[in-house]
Design an enzyme around this catalytic site. Structure first.
Site, short mmCIF file in Angstrom:
data_model
loop_
_atom_site.label_atom_id
_atom_site.label_comp_id
_atom_site.label_asym_id
_atom_site.label_seq_id
_atom_site.Cartn_x
_atom_site.Cartn_y
_atom_site.Cartn_z
N LEU A 133 18.34 -7.89 -15.38
CA LEU A 133 19.24 -7.30 -14.38
C LEU A 133 18.80 -5.88 -14.05
O LEU A 133 18.41 -5.56 -12.93
CB LEU A 133 20.67 -7.31 -14.91
CG LEU A 133 21.69 -6.47 -14.14
CD1 LEU A 133 21.89 -7.00 -12.73
CD2 LEU A 133 23.01 -6.41 -14.90
N ASP A 134 18.89 -5.01 -15.04
CA ASP A 134 18.51 -3.60 -14.92
C ASP A 134 17.84 -3.21 -16.22
O ASP A 134 18.52 -2.88 -17.19
CB ASP A 134 19.75 -2.74 -14.67
CG ASP A 134 19.47 -1.25 -14.69
OD1 ASP A 134 18.29 -0.86 -14.68
OD2 ASP A 134 20.45 -0.48 -14.73
N PRO A 135 16.52 -3.34 -16.28
CA PRO A 135 15.57 -3.52 -15.19
C PRO A 135 15.35 -5.00 -14.82
O PRO A 135 15.41 -5.87 -15.67
CB PRO A 135 14.29 -2.94 -15.75
CG PRO A 135 14.37 -3.25 -17.22
CD PRO A 135 15.82 -3.10 -17.58
#
Length: 387
Positions: A133-135
């Site tokens: 997702l993030d990253p």
């Protein structure tokens, strides 16, 4: 043996290591495409329980994880997916290189992993990182927006730009603390203790205490609070922004519910003065006071925006918004981490990722492909463009 044609062919077998809170439906997606999936957990019984919870009994094989046990089962072309904490990745990657297996994870690439990339590349192996997702999805959004802006404004003429990328996992139903812990609180606290570097008003800025740089941020009409996280500056180059464009703002950060800053005031006082032992104790206290229970639903919000103003007056603005709430099947966080990672593994299996280091998709064209596939996988998001 470093070019795409010399890449070790994928065998079709995937080893998914770890079945924690972020595993979600990723293994199920791979069971639909891989020849075989093995789920590795602390014990065989716990792996079997995880498969039952995921509805994969009989579709994937349970295994008791140790690095030696995993290494013994690796064959050339297998794919190892590490869902273990980031410090464990380097040891697993070393085993992959020794046994000619590909490697994938959702974490930021560490120096220890980066040190092994030349050997993996020479051996014809894919090292996929930053594919969650993030990253992960945040990279896809940024690359796609930058690609669209380059087409609209041109990349060889002077322009100024602002790029912001904020992501957060928050309670779907806000509580007084404005947060619930679904993973180790120590990780959240230590991230807040780490300085953040970013670009603000054209100048490099360092926030020694990131929460002190918290700002109000409106996303789709809703007020949130955001603050910088980690080191944003290297991503200017990683995202391939035109050198003729001048950055006014470039920040990658964390998103929280409105009111978070005030609700956490006592926590921040502890972070200012507490030593490691006190912060570890505080993590335990917070986990007990504000847990995520089976009755709670989480919410993931990822908002990436790019505004570009050309020297001759032309302008372009675009933004991506992902806003998902968890359900009975899985949490929003698990879906947003595991499905992009599973998609990346499928690209290893089909041979479309080259040997060497890969971070999700690293061009606008590839990002567009990944985003189209993610939408079909049930990871929903919206794009808005103003020219």
């Amino acid at each position: 043996m470093s070019d795409r044609s010399a890449r070790v062919p994928a065998s079709g077998t995937v080893h998914w290591v770890g079945a924690g809170l972020s595993t979600g439906s990723g293994p199920a997606r791979l069971c639909d495409t891989a020849d075989g999936v093995r789920l590795w957990h602390r014990t065989r019984d716990r792996a079997a329980d995880a498969l039952a919870r995921l509805g994969l009994t009989g579709r994937a094989e349970p295994r008791a994880y140790t690095l030696d046990a995993l290494t013994a089962e690796l064959a050339p072309g297998d794919v190892v997916v590490s869902m273990l904490p980031a410090p464990e990745h380097a040891g697993i990657l070393a085993a992959c290189v020794g046994r000619q297996a590909h490697f994938a994870c959702s974490s930021y690439v560490s120096d220890a992993v980066l040190d092994q990339v030349p050997a993996a590349t020479a051996a014809g192996l894919v090292v996929l990182t930053e594919a969650g997702l993030d990253p992960g999805i945040d990279h896809l959004f940024a690359h796609d927006l930058i690609g669209r802006a380059r087409q609209a404004v041109g990349d060889d003429t002077g322009a100024s730009y602002s790029l912001t990328s904020y992501c957060g996992g928050v309670p779907a139903v806000p509580n007084d603390f404005r947060y619930r812990f679904s993973w180790a609180p120590a990780g959240v606290l230590n991230a807040l203790r780490s300085p953040a570097r970013y670009l603000d008003e054209g100048a490099e800025t360092v926030a020694e205490r990131p929460w002190e740089s918290t700002r109000r941020h409106i996303v789709d009409g809703e007020v949130f609070e955001v603050y910088p996280n980690r080191d944003s500056v290297p991503f200017v180059e990683q995202y391939g922004l035109p050198t003729a464009w001048k950055p006014l703002t470039f920040v990658r950060g964390t998103l929280r519910l409105d009111g978070w800053l005030r609700a956490w005031d006592a926590v921040f006082e502890e972070l200012k003065d507490g030593d490691d032992a006190r912060i570890a104790a505080l993590a335990g206290e917070l986990a007990a006071a504000h847990p995520t229970t089976d009755a709670d639903r989480d919410r993931v919000v990822l908002a990436v925006s790019l505004d570009v103003h050309g020297a001759s007056g032309q302008s372009w603005s675009g933004s991506y918004l992902l806003d998902l709430v968890g359900d009975e099947e899985e949490s929003a966080m698990a879906r947003c981490v595991s499905r992009p990672l599973a998609l990346g593994v499928r690209h290893i299996l089909d041979g479309s990722l080259p040997a060497g280091l890969n971070r999700a998709a690293e061009t606008a064209a590839r990002s567009e492909e990944w985003l189209r596939e993610l939408a079909l996988e049930g990871v929903e998001f919206t794009l808005r463009v103003d020219c």
